[in-house]
Write an enzyme that holds these catalytic residues in place. Structure first.
Site, short mmCIF file in Angstrom:
data_model
loop_
_atom_site.label_atom_id
_atom_site.label_comp_id
_atom_site.label_asym_id
_atom_site.label_seq_id
_atom_site.Cartn_x
_atom_site.Cartn_y
_atom_site.Cartn_z
N LYS A 35 0.85 -1.20 0.00
CA LYS A 35 0.00 0.00 0.00
C LYS A 35 0.88 1.25 0.00
CE LYS A 35 -0.27 -0.15 5.05
NZ LYS A 35 -1.12 -0.42 6.23
N TYR A 257 18.41 28.84 8.94
CA TYR A 257 17.28 29.64 9.43
C TYR A 257 17.21 29.59 10.95
CZ TYR A 257 15.21 30.17 4.78
OH TYR A 257 14.95 30.51 3.48
C1 LIG Z 1 -0.27 -1.50 6.85
C2 LIG Z 1 -0.83 -2.74 7.43
C3 LIG Z 1 0.00 -3.85 7.70
C4 LIG Z 1 1.50 -3.80 7.56
O1 LIG Z 1 2.03 -3.27 8.76
P1 LIG Z 1 3.62 -3.15 9.00
O2 LIG Z 1 3.70 -2.58 10.37
O3 LIG Z 1 4.13 -2.20 7.98
O4 LIG Z 1 4.19 -4.50 8.88
C5 LIG Z 1 -0.59 -5.02 8.14
N1 LIG Z 1 -1.94 -5.09 8.34
C6 LIG Z 1 -2.77 -4.05 8.13
C7 LIG Z 1 -4.22 -4.19 8.38
C8 LIG Z 1 -2.24 -2.84 7.67
O5 LIG Z 1 -3.07 -1.80 7.46
#
Ligand SMILES: *Cc1c(COP(=O)(O)O)cnc(C)c1O
Length: 364
Positions: A35, A257
């Site tokens: 994702k 800055y």
């Molecule tokens: C994003 C997500 C994961 C992956 O989590 P990580 O901490 O990156 O391993 C697993 N399960 C769900 C439901 C998620 O939304």
């Protein structure tokens, strides 16, 4: 030459990290969580790098699933939040996706649908995180309703843990899940990266699925306790740039800055072509690690939109054009993204996802 910043993606690191996760998962299968543009690594680049080893991909949106199918990837695909409206269901069946059902609303939409072919579904229960998922008491009834639907090809019971990387761990939510799952005969899916690496048994066995994301990309899911290197993970992204200017400053002079950094001795300051408009965290304070010409050093003062300052006082050989590793890299030049994130008060997930569109992303 153009502005020297770029993100290099290392496909072999993705494969290596996947093999480490595979070892922890035992007989369970692995959704490679891609994702958010594969946590900034590029959806198709990451998915294609893992095509030979991943059992399936987990995404958030239909457009991501469609892009994977368009690229010819015919793996199972999990939609982590299911469908956002009933009109996505026909395409889900068409593309052969596995949606999560986390609400009564989604269940109802499924019941009212007519699909070209039955789809496997994940039923998500709320084990205590209070984000997504049906209340525990509603799950038996939902399972019964799903079992009556000709449009359902199989049900996996799923939950997600809020504190797999924390002090309290997963004991209480796992007990809530197990009370429902025991004796059901259903496949299960529980483990993100932290759960998989910290509680490998929880991933389950044959037919069950874990859902690792961040560890695939080479960052630790629990950076306060165990480093990525200690877990055997390799960085899948290197954020690289160069020194574009050098300033020699006297004691009492200030940098950047707000003049937040003041020199107490004569110093050499390198200006790096990387700033917060590239996704580098503006909150990274003086002392945030980076490497220049293969040597580890620190940032000085406030991060600007397009630049930041590096301490070159002890790296006299580094001048204009010297290579800079903001995170990632290898050998002496390695800078763990987790260390940059910790210094900036965030997590590597956010650094990777925040990589700005103006940074060219290349395959190593
Ligand atoms: C994003 C997500 C994961 C992956 O989590 P990580 O901490 O990156 O391993 C697993 N399960 C769900 C439901 C998620 O939304």
């Amino acid at each position: 030459m153009s502005r020297p910043i770029r993100a290099l993606i290392h496909p072999e690191a993705l494969g290596h990290n996947h093999s480490i996760l595979r070892r922890h998962a035992g007989e369970a299968s692995l959704w490679a969580v891609v994702k958010a543009n594969a946590y900034g690594h590029g959806l198709l680049r990451a998915a294609q790098s893992l095509a030979g080893v991943a059992d399936g991909y987990a995404v958030l949106e239909m457009a991501e699933a469609q892009a994977l199918r368009n690229a010819g990837l015919d793996h199972p695909i999990l939609l982590l939040e299911g469908y956002f409206s009933a009109d996505e269901l026909p395409a889900i069946a068409e593309l052969g996706l596995t949606p999560v059902i986390h609400s009564r609303r989604q269940l109802q939409w499924l019941e009212e649908s007519r699909l070209a072919r039955p789809i496997p579904v994940y039923l998500k229960l709320n084990s205590g995180m209070n984000r997504l998922g049906l209340p525990v008491v509603d799950v038996p009834q939902a399972l019964l309703r799903l079992s009556r639907l000709p449009q359902v090809a199989g049900v996996t019971l799923m939950s997600h843990f809020a504190e797999a990387d924390g002090e309290r761990g997963i004991e209480a939510p796992l007990a809530r899940f197990q009370a429902l799952h025991e004796g059901s005969g259903l496949a299960k899916s529980l483990a993100n990266s932290a759960t998989l690496l910290r509680y490998p048994g929880v991933a389950g066995g044959k037919g069950d699925w874990a859902r690792p994301g961040i560890a695939l990309y080479g960052a630790s899911p629990m950076p306060g306790w165990v480093s990525a290197a200690e877990l055997g993970l390799l960085p899948a992204m290197s954020l690289l740039s160069e020194i574009i200017a050098v300033q020699d400053i006297r004691p009492g002079e200030r940098v950047g800055y707000g003049g937040l950094f003041q020199a107490e001795k004569p110093m050499r300051v390198g200006v790096v072509a990387c700033g917060y408009a590239d996704g580098y965290p503006r909150h990274a304070p003086t002392g945030t690690p980076l490497s220049v010409a293969g040597r580890r050093t620190r940032t000085l003062g406030r991060v600007s939109m397009d630049m930041l300052a590096a301490d070159l006082t002890d790296i006299p050989e580094a001048g204009i054009g010297a290579p800079v590793v903001l995170w990632g890299g290898a050998g002496e030049a390695r800078v763990p993204a987790d260390e940059v994130a910790t210094a900036a008060g965030t997590i590597a997930y956010e650094l990777f996802c925040a990589l700005a569109p103006r940074v060219p992303v290349l395959t190593a």
